[in-house]
Design a protein around this motif. Structure first.
Motif, PDB file in Angstrom:
ATOM      1  N   ARG A 238     -27.050 -26.375  54.713  1.00 13.70           N
ATOM      2  CA  ARG A 238     -25.745 -26.792  54.189  1.00 13.70           C
ATOM      3  C   ARG A 238     -25.380 -25.972  52.953  1.00 13.70           C
ATOM      4  N   GLN A 239     -26.378 -25.709  52.110  1.00 17.18           N
ATOM      5  CA  GLN A 239     -26.139 -24.906  50.918  1.00 17.18           C
ATOM      6  C   GLN A 239     -25.741 -23.483  51.288  1.00 17.18           C
TER       7      GLN A 239
ATOM      8  N   ASP B  66     -19.086 -19.728  53.168  1.00 20.01           N
ATOM      9  CA  ASP B  66     -17.659 -20.055  53.261  1.00 20.01           C
ATOM     10  C   ASP B  66     -16.927 -19.671  51.981  1.00 20.01           C
ATOM     11  N   ARG B  67     -17.557 -19.920  50.857  1.00 20.95           N
ATOM     12  CA  ARG B  67     -16.924 -19.582  49.577  1.00 20.95           C
ATOM     13  C   ARG B  67     -16.758 -18.079  49.446  1.00 20.95           C
TER      14      ARG B  67
ATOM     15  N   GLU C 218     -13.638 -17.230  46.890  1.00 24.71           N
ATOM     16  CA  GLU C 218     -13.543 -18.246  45.846  1.00 24.71           C
ATOM     17  C   GLU C 218     -14.654 -18.083  44.809  1.00 24.71           C
ATOM     18  N   THR C 219     -14.326 -18.340  43.596  1.00 23.04           N
ATOM     19  CA  THR C 219     -15.309 -18.322  42.512  1.00 23.04           C
ATOM     20  C   THR C 219     -15.652 -19.748  42.138  1.00 23.04           C
ATOM     21  N   TRP C 220     -16.939 -20.034  42.104  1.00 23.12           N
ATOM     22  CA  TRP C 220     -17.383 -21.390  41.778  1.00 23.12           C
ATOM     23  C   TRP C 220     -17.616 -21.532  40.281  1.00 23.12           C
ATOM     24  N   PHE C 221     -17.214 -22.664  39.731  1.00 26.45           N
ATOM     25  CA  PHE C 221     -17.445 -22.955  38.322  1.00 26.45           C
ATOM     26  C   PHE C 221     -18.131 -24.317  38.206  1.00 26.45           C
TER      27      PHE C 221
END
Length: 386
Positions: free
Chosen positions: A338-339, A345-346, A351-354
């Motif tokens: 899942r991780q 997908d990101r 997409e940038t994760w914060f």
């Protein structure tokens, strides 16, 4: 073990690690032949190799995330050392109490098993009395955890970051723990900066695990400094010797004067000796602080975040406690897949994760991660430490 029904799955909480002989974790879940399995696992690993991203099978896990272990070192206590830090009458009294509190965050662990590597964005949120503790995994490559804890009644704040770097040394594994820790006594305008010891895991000739290395504690406002050494000496072939040994000093850096000599064992008692009067007194008693610890409880299951460690790893923790190793293997693979899917997908979407709870910055050539909380106070948690 505490199992409570949550929104769609179980919240699995386990008893914290405490003094040897008191924890009910070790005998209830350990897989057989761990040493033999560990030697087989490491037989193709070269000495000096970085094990940060080395994948351990589920049989080598105990039923906790690293975030839970990190948080437990702060909120799992049977006495309120933080209040004692805050109530000290003089800067030296408060500093000595902070040294004792820092020692209290050193906790026993178990040979041959390790906590889960947290997923990106995973959180652990627990309250103990007026102390609210929040830990978040703000990076997985490299793995970095950030902690924010506040006590509005005592006007105390903690801001920590931690990056473990385990390396294989041939007959042992040394896990260096990088990062900085701050404890702020806001009523006194004092900030205490410190690091933590490293974890040494001996595989041969005699299996064992110890905290080792130097811990430095300083208060810029008062000029007081502590230099503490965690040691583990062994005689020939690793037998005998002194384990869990602490030795050091507290000094006034402005006068270059040693005020106290520090001596003891972090799992027993630690004493200070006044260099002027010769008076010796106990500043830390492990039995009073990290014994008799109980499993946290769920106060409000509906308010537990989906990112909470006790939810993310619930199926794996339950399988380990049941010694259902096939289910444990599958459950661990489920979380890891899942991780990986979330990260893929990101990346595809650009997409940038914060992090949700911290603003993070770091120097690429240093180990110094700056993890600043996004909120002044940590809210009360739905999970309560007893």
């Amino acid at each position: 073990m505490k199992v409570t029904k949550g929104k769609e799955t179980k919240i699995v909480l386990t008893k914290p690690f405490q003094l040897e002989g008191e924890s009910d974790l070790e005998p209830s879940y350990r897989a057989p032949n761990l040493l033999h399995r560990l030697l087989s696992l490491l037989k193709n690993v070269r000495p000096g190799s970085d094990l940060t991203h080395f994948q351990l099978p589920a049989v080598f896990n105990f039923p906790k995330s690293q975030l839970q272990c990190y948080g437990e070192s702060v909120y799992c206590t049977s006495s309120n050392l933080l209040s004692k830090c805050n109530n000290g009458q003089s800067p030296l009294d408060r500093f000595t109490s902070v040294v004792a509190w820092s020692i209290s965050t050193t906790r026993p662990t178990s040979f041959g098993v390790a906590p889960y590597n947290p997923t990106l964005g995973e959180t652990h949120h627990v309250s103990k009395g007026n102390l609210n503790v929040l830990v978040e995994q703000v990076s997985v490559n490299p793995p970095v955890s950030a902690l924010h804890a506040t006590d509005e009644k005592e006007n105390i704040e903690m801001i920590w970051s931690q990056q473990p770097v385990p390396k294989f040394r041939g007959t042992s594994i040394e896990a260096q723990v990088h990062g900085k820790r701050q404890l702020k006594l806001l009523n006194h305008g004092e900030t205490y900066e410190m690091n933590c010891p490293h974890l040494s895991i001996r595989i041969l000739p005699v299996p064992g695990i110890d905290w080792v290395g130097n811990v430095n504690i300083r208060c810029p406002e008062t000029g007081l400094v502590a230099e503490i050494s965690y040691r583990s000496s062994h005689s020939f072939l690793g037998f005998g010797g002194s384990r869990k040994f602490i030795k050091g000093k507290i000094l006034d850096s402005s006068l270059f004067k040693v005020l106290y000599e520090v001596d003891g064992h972090w799992d027993k008692t630690v004493k200070v000796k006044d260099t002027n009067s010769g008076e010796v007194r106990v500043i830390y008693d492990a039995k009073e602080v990290i014994s008799g610890l109980k499993t946290p409880i769920i106060k409000d299951a509906e308010s537990v975040w989906p990112t909470e460690s006790a939810l993310v790893w619930s199926e794996l923790s339950q399988a380990i406690m049941n010694k259902d190793w096939e289910r444990a293997r599958e459950a661990k693979q489920d979380v890891e897949e899942r991780q990986r899917k979330v990260l893929r997908d990101r990346a595809m979407k650009g997409e940038t994760w914060f992090p949700k709870n911290f603003r993070v910055s770091y120097g690429k050539d240093t180990w110094e991660w700056d993890c600043s909380p996004t909120h002044k106070w940590v809210p009360e948690a739905p999970i309560i430490a007893q």
